[in-house]
Write a protein that holds these residues in place. Structure first.
Motif, mmCIF file in Angstrom:
data_model
loop_
_atom_site.group_PDB
_atom_site.id
_atom_site.type_symbol
_atom_site.label_atom_id
_atom_site.label_comp_id
_atom_site.label_asym_id
_atom_site.label_seq_id
_atom_site.Cartn_x
_atom_site.Cartn_y
_atom_site.Cartn_z
ATOM 1 N N UNK A 23 48.890 49.247 33.283
ATOM 2 C CA UNK A 23 47.783 48.746 34.109
ATOM 3 C C UNK A 23 46.929 47.762 33.320
ATOM 4 N N UNK A 24 46.701 48.060 32.037
ATOM 5 C CA UNK A 24 45.916 47.170 31.194
ATOM 6 C C UNK A 24 46.616 45.827 31.031
ATOM 7 N N UNK A 25 47.931 45.884 30.852
ATOM 8 C CA UNK A 25 48.695 44.643 30.705
ATOM 9 C C UNK A 25 48.663 43.826 32.000
ATOM 10 N N UNK A 26 48.757 44.494 33.154
ATOM 11 C CA UNK A 26 48.690 43.777 34.434
ATOM 12 C C UNK A 26 47.338 43.103 34.599
ATOM 13 N N UNK A 27 46.278 43.798 34.212
ATOM 14 C CA UNK A 27 44.942 43.212 34.296
ATOM 15 C C UNK A 27 44.830 42.009 33.373
ATOM 16 N N UNK A 28 45.355 42.140 32.170
ATOM 17 C CA UNK A 28 45.315 41.052 31.195
ATOM 18 C C UNK A 28 46.018 39.807 31.740
ATOM 19 N N UNK A 29 47.219 40.004 32.252
ATOM 20 C CA UNK A 29 47.987 38.888 32.803
ATOM 21 C C UNK A 29 47.286 38.308 34.028
ATOM 22 N N UNK A 30 46.743 39.180 34.871
ATOM 23 C CA UNK A 30 46.037 38.714 36.057
ATOM 24 C C UNK A 30 44.823 37.876 35.717
ATOM 25 N N UNK A 64 44.296 34.023 36.756
ATOM 26 C CA UNK A 64 43.090 33.620 37.471
ATOM 27 C C UNK A 64 42.344 32.542 36.705
ATOM 28 N N UNK A 65 42.270 32.695 35.392
ATOM 29 C CA UNK A 65 41.584 31.702 34.569
ATOM 30 C C UNK A 65 42.264 30.346 34.675
ATOM 31 N N UNK A 66 43.586 30.322 34.694
ATOM 32 C CA UNK A 66 44.309 29.055 34.820
ATOM 33 C C UNK A 66 43.932 28.355 36.111
ATOM 34 N N UNK A 67 43.800 29.113 37.189
ATOM 35 C CA UNK A 67 43.425 28.534 38.478
ATOM 36 C C UNK A 67 41.999 28.019 38.460
ATOM 37 N N UNK A 68 41.074 28.832 37.990
ATOM 38 C CA UNK A 68 39.655 28.467 38.042
ATOM 39 C C UNK A 68 39.346 27.326 37.068
ATOM 40 N N UNK A 69 39.867 27.381 35.861
ATOM 41 C CA UNK A 69 39.619 26.304 34.902
ATOM 42 C C UNK A 69 40.162 24.977 35.423
ATOM 43 N N UNK A 104 32.154 24.156 34.283
ATOM 44 C CA UNK A 104 31.666 24.694 35.559
ATOM 45 C C UNK A 104 32.262 26.058 35.886
ATOM 46 N N UNK A 105 33.372 26.404 35.275
ATOM 47 C CA UNK A 105 33.994 27.702 35.562
ATOM 48 C C UNK A 105 33.113 28.835 35.036
ATOM 49 N N UNK A 106 33.010 29.891 35.805
ATOM 50 C CA UNK A 106 32.213 31.046 35.381
ATOM 51 C C UNK A 106 33.111 32.267 35.237
ATOM 52 N N UNK A 107 32.703 33.165 34.353
ATOM 53 C CA UNK A 107 33.474 34.399 34.190
ATOM 54 C C UNK A 107 33.435 35.227 35.467
ATOM 55 N N UNK A 108 32.325 35.104 36.211
ATOM 56 C CA UNK A 108 32.239 35.839 37.476
ATOM 57 C C UNK A 108 33.299 35.392 38.462
ATOM 58 N N UNK A 109 33.492 34.080 38.586
ATOM 59 C CA UNK A 109 34.506 33.578 39.515
ATOM 60 C C UNK A 109 35.908 33.943 39.048
ATOM 61 N N UNK A 136 36.713 36.578 37.267
ATOM 62 C CA UNK A 136 36.885 38.009 37.533
ATOM 63 C C UNK A 136 37.158 38.263 39.014
ATOM 64 N N UNK A 137 36.400 37.580 39.895
ATOM 65 C CA UNK A 137 36.621 37.754 41.336
ATOM 66 C C UNK A 137 38.020 37.299 41.731
ATOM 67 N N UNK A 138 38.461 36.192 41.187
ATOM 68 C CA UNK A 138 39.796 35.686 41.500
ATOM 69 C C UNK A 138 40.871 36.667 41.052
#
Length: 205
Positions: free
Chosen positions: A15-22, A26-31, A38-43, A45-47
């Protein structure tokens, strides 16, 4: 007594690994969509569908997350390069050329690369981290460069470390040029340029 802890521990690790990969996905998309600043850790995390606290449990800062994202790409690209170059450069040209064109034609990869460079120029701390990332790339490439020189049985006019830096610079430059003006970088240019470069470095000793 009841079941042992091992399966439960394994489930937690998975589960930890899935979260890490997720989070990285998500970061790749938001960045790419927002840009690093402009990218925020909140966005992010939500993604990824997790809390901000869960994000910080995996990555101490937004910068660490960005660097981890770049490092994931480095590991994947170098693993592919090692596989392609196992039998020497000539047999690997088609695959290496595809790496250039695939990277250049991948909008997300192009945006992330541009963001990394721009932020590194603006922020000395991030610039130092990006320089360290590039040094890891050179270190990964160095054994492949050395193996190719030994396979050819020649001495080069540049040190292996310098050849690695030039090969990486050629890759990055052609990716950028193809992204901006696709017709100026035909699909086979990287391979032809690599062969010309390495052939020209031979001193004949």
């Amino acid at each position: 007594m009841s079941t042992p802890d091992a399966p439960r521990s394994g489930s937690r690790a998975a589960a930890k690994e899935r979260t890490h990969v997720g989070l990285l996905d998500a970061a790749a998309t938001v960045f790419a969509d927002r840009g690093y600043g402009a990218a925020s850790v909140g966005e992010i995390a939500r993604t990824a569908g997790v809390s901000v606290g869960a994000l910080y449990a995996h990555f101490p800062s937004k910068q660490d997350l960005f660097l981890a994202l770049m490092d994931r790409r480095r590991v994947a690209e170098m693993a592919a390069a090692r596989e392609h170059l196992a039998d020497g450069l000539p047999s690997a040209l088609d695959a290496l050329e595809r790496q250039v064109t695939d990277t250049a034609d991948d909008e997300r990869a192009a945006l992330l690369g541009a963001e990394a460079w721009l932020y590194a120029v603006r922020d000395p701390g991030f610039g130092a981290d990006l320089a360290a990332h590039h040094e890891r790339l050179r270190a990964d490439l160095l054994p492949l460069i050395r193996a190719e020189r030994e396979r050819r049985g020649v001495t080069w006019a540049l040190r292996d470390e310098e050849v690695a830096a030039v090969v990486l610079g050629l890759f990055t430059g052609l990716v950028q040029h193809r992204r901006l003006a696709r017709d100026t970088v035909p699909a086979d240019l990287y391979g032809r340029a690599l062969l010309a470069l390495l052939d020209g470095l031979a001193t004949g000793d």
